[in-house]
Enzyme design. Structure first.
Site, PDB file in Angstrom:
ATOM      1  N   LYS A  76      50.128 -68.612 -16.485  1.00 26.45           N
ATOM      2  CA  LYS A  76      50.741 -69.729 -17.192  1.00 26.45           C
ATOM      3  C   LYS A  76      49.760 -70.860 -17.452  1.00 26.45           C
ATOM      4  O   LYS A  76      50.017 -71.714 -18.303  1.00 26.45           O
ATOM      5  CB  LYS A  76      51.957 -70.253 -16.431  1.00 26.45           C
ATOM      6  CG  LYS A  76      51.687 -70.882 -15.084  1.00 26.45           C
ATOM      7  CD  LYS A  76      52.978 -71.254 -14.388  1.00 26.45           C
ATOM      8  CE  LYS A  76      52.752 -71.883 -13.022  1.00 26.45           C
ATOM      9  NZ  LYS A  76      52.053 -73.160 -13.076  1.00 26.45           N
ATOM     10  N   ASP A  77      48.608 -70.894 -16.741  1.00 28.66           N
ATOM     11  CA  ASP A  77      47.616 -71.953 -16.934  1.00 28.66           C
ATOM     12  C   ASP A  77      46.606 -71.640 -18.031  1.00 28.66           C
ATOM     13  O   ASP A  77      45.866 -72.535 -18.456  1.00 28.66           O
ATOM     14  CB  ASP A  77      46.848 -72.205 -15.631  1.00 28.66           C
ATOM     15  CG  ASP A  77      47.715 -72.818 -14.545  1.00 28.66           C
ATOM     16  OD1 ASP A  77      48.740 -73.437 -14.893  1.00 28.66           O
ATOM     17  OD2 ASP A  77      47.372 -72.686 -13.354  1.00 28.66           O
ATOM     18  N   ARG A 124      59.857 -79.305 -16.027  1.00 22.66           N
ATOM     19  CA  ARG A 124      60.719 -79.501 -14.864  1.00 22.66           C
ATOM     20  C   ARG A 124      61.414 -80.854 -14.924  1.00 22.66           C
ATOM     21  O   ARG A 124      62.596 -80.962 -14.584  1.00 22.66           O
ATOM     22  CB  ARG A 124      59.900 -79.374 -13.581  1.00 22.66           C
ATOM     23  CG  ARG A 124      59.466 -77.947 -13.284  1.00 22.66           C
ATOM     24  CD  ARG A 124      58.562 -77.880 -12.076  1.00 22.66           C
ATOM     25  NE  ARG A 124      58.226 -76.491 -11.744  1.00 22.66           N
ATOM     26  CZ  ARG A 124      57.106 -76.127 -11.131  1.00 22.66           C
ATOM     27  NH1 ARG A 124      56.218 -77.040 -10.774  1.00 22.66           N
ATOM     28  NH2 ARG A 124      56.863 -74.852 -10.878  1.00 22.66           N
ATOM     29  N   ARG A 141      51.148 -84.231  -7.381  1.00 23.38           N
ATOM     30  CA  ARG A 141      50.006 -83.333  -7.491  1.00 23.38           C
ATOM     31  C   ARG A 141      49.609 -82.885  -6.095  1.00 23.38           C
ATOM     32  O   ARG A 141      50.095 -83.410  -5.103  1.00 23.38           O
ATOM     33  CB  ARG A 141      48.813 -84.039  -8.168  1.00 23.38           C
ATOM     34  CG  ARG A 141      48.870 -84.128  -9.686  1.00 23.38           C
ATOM     35  CD  ARG A 141      48.726 -82.777 -10.371  1.00 23.38           C
ATOM     36  NE  ARG A 141      47.586 -82.006  -9.921  1.00 23.38           N
ATOM     37  CZ  ARG A 141      46.324 -82.208 -10.300  1.00 23.38           C
ATOM     38  NH1 ARG A 141      46.039 -83.200 -11.129  1.00 23.38           N
ATOM     39  NH2 ARG A 141      45.357 -81.441  -9.861  1.00 23.38           N
ATOM     40  N   CYS A 234      50.211 -75.619 -21.844  1.00 26.15           N
ATOM     41  CA  CYS A 234      50.909 -75.212 -20.620  1.00 26.15           C
ATOM     42  C   CYS A 234      51.658 -76.362 -19.965  1.00 26.15           C
ATOM     43  O   CYS A 234      52.470 -76.142 -19.072  1.00 26.15           O
ATOM     44  CB  CYS A 234      49.925 -74.589 -19.634  1.00 26.15           C
ATOM     45  SG  CYS A 234      48.697 -75.753 -18.999  1.00 26.15           S
TER      46      CYS A 234
END
Length: 299
Positions: A76-77, A124, A141, A234
């Site tokens: 996904k990155d 999200r 993070r 992404c």
């Protein structure tokens, strides 16, 4: 020859790379991990500020420079455009779902009004706001333990993480709720790994082809095609999830969504098509989302 597998140094990244090493060893190829430091490991700004591909560019450069023979990424990155310098394979996928890790074993519904929930992913954030507009969503993070530690310390009431990472680290039981993909739609290719080598390295290409998982590959390609056609990176508020059905898994259902960051508007579309033509199905779904106004939400 022992193959050098380039990976970030976090516990999750080395665990993911370790699964690739073990798969290769199962096919008789020796491999070892080589740690590559990326800007995303030292810069704690939100990913959307650092830039798309921050976690993959350094690994790819190390691959080109010969520091490693193989690079392991979270699929996904990766940028959605194919890069002809690299040969890509996708091993079997982990659980695609999203997970909540909350204090006192709470679910999302049980969190008190105004609860502090940590995530920096726009996808999200948008879905949390749609499900619980009252939440106080805070930037987040760091590695998995750092993120969960903010709940343990009382700084946050909950965080949202990919269940795949928890499962790979053997701490899936820490999740207080695991969301069905239809309720909280995951990122395109969530739970899938992308394993690359130099396209000119024929010996390593042959080795990697042995660990390809065809079903995971076509599902990931369908989901990422949506992202590509929407011209979104992404970190965009775009979600996609696919399944294979039929006696031989030859029918694919693909659901994709685009969200407004305030959670008030979302576009969701599903379609079915041949599993052997994932790009075609991804393009169909993306085209419908664009017709429905995806560009305005992403703008």
């Amino acid at each position: 020859m022992t193959l050098k597998i380039g990976t970030r140094g976090s516990q999750l990244a080395t665990t993911q790379a370790g699964t690739v090493r073990d798969l290769l060893k199962n096919f008789g190829r020796d491999a070892e991990l080589t740690i590559i430091t990326t800007p995303g490991d030292t810069n704690m700004s939100p990913v959307e500020r650092i830039g798309v591909g921050v976690f993959t560019q350094a690994l790819r450069e190390a691959l080109i420079d010969g520091e490693c023979d193989i690079a392991v990424h979270s699929f996904k990155d990766l940028p959605t455009a194919a890069d002809p310098r690299f040969h890509l394979v996708v091993p079997g996928r982990a659980d695609v779902r999203e997970a909540l890790i909350a204090r006192d074993g709470l679910t999302l519904e049980e969190l008190p009004e105004g609860a502090r929930v940590g995530t920096s992913a726009p996808r999200r954030i948008a879905q949390l706001r749609a499900l619980r507009p009252d939440l106080d969503i805070r930037p987040l993070r760091g590695n998995i333990n750092t993120r969960m530690g903010k709940v343990e310390s009382g700084e946050l009431d909950a965080v949202v993480l990919a269940y795949a990472g928890l499962s790979r680290l053997g701490i899936g039981e820490r999740a207080t709720e695991v969301f069905a993909p239809e309720v909280f739609i995951p990122a395109p290719a969530q739970g899938a790994l992308a394993v690359e080598c130099r396209a000119t390295d024929t010996s390593t290409v042959t080795a990697l082809d042995m660990i390809m998982h065809a079903d995971t590959f076509v599902r990931s390609i369908a989901e990422r095609t949506v992202l590509n056609r929407l011209e979104a990176g992404c970190t965009a508020p775009v979600a996609a999830y696919s399944t294979l059905a039929g006696y031989t898994g030859d029918t694919m259902e693909l659901t994709a969504a685009v969200f407004g960051l305030d959670g008030r508007k979302q576009l969701v579309f599903s379609a079915e098509g041949p599993g052997q033509r994932p790009e075609e199905l991804g393009e169909t779904v993306a085209a419908q989302l664009i017709e429905d106004g995806a560009a305005e939400l992403l703008g």
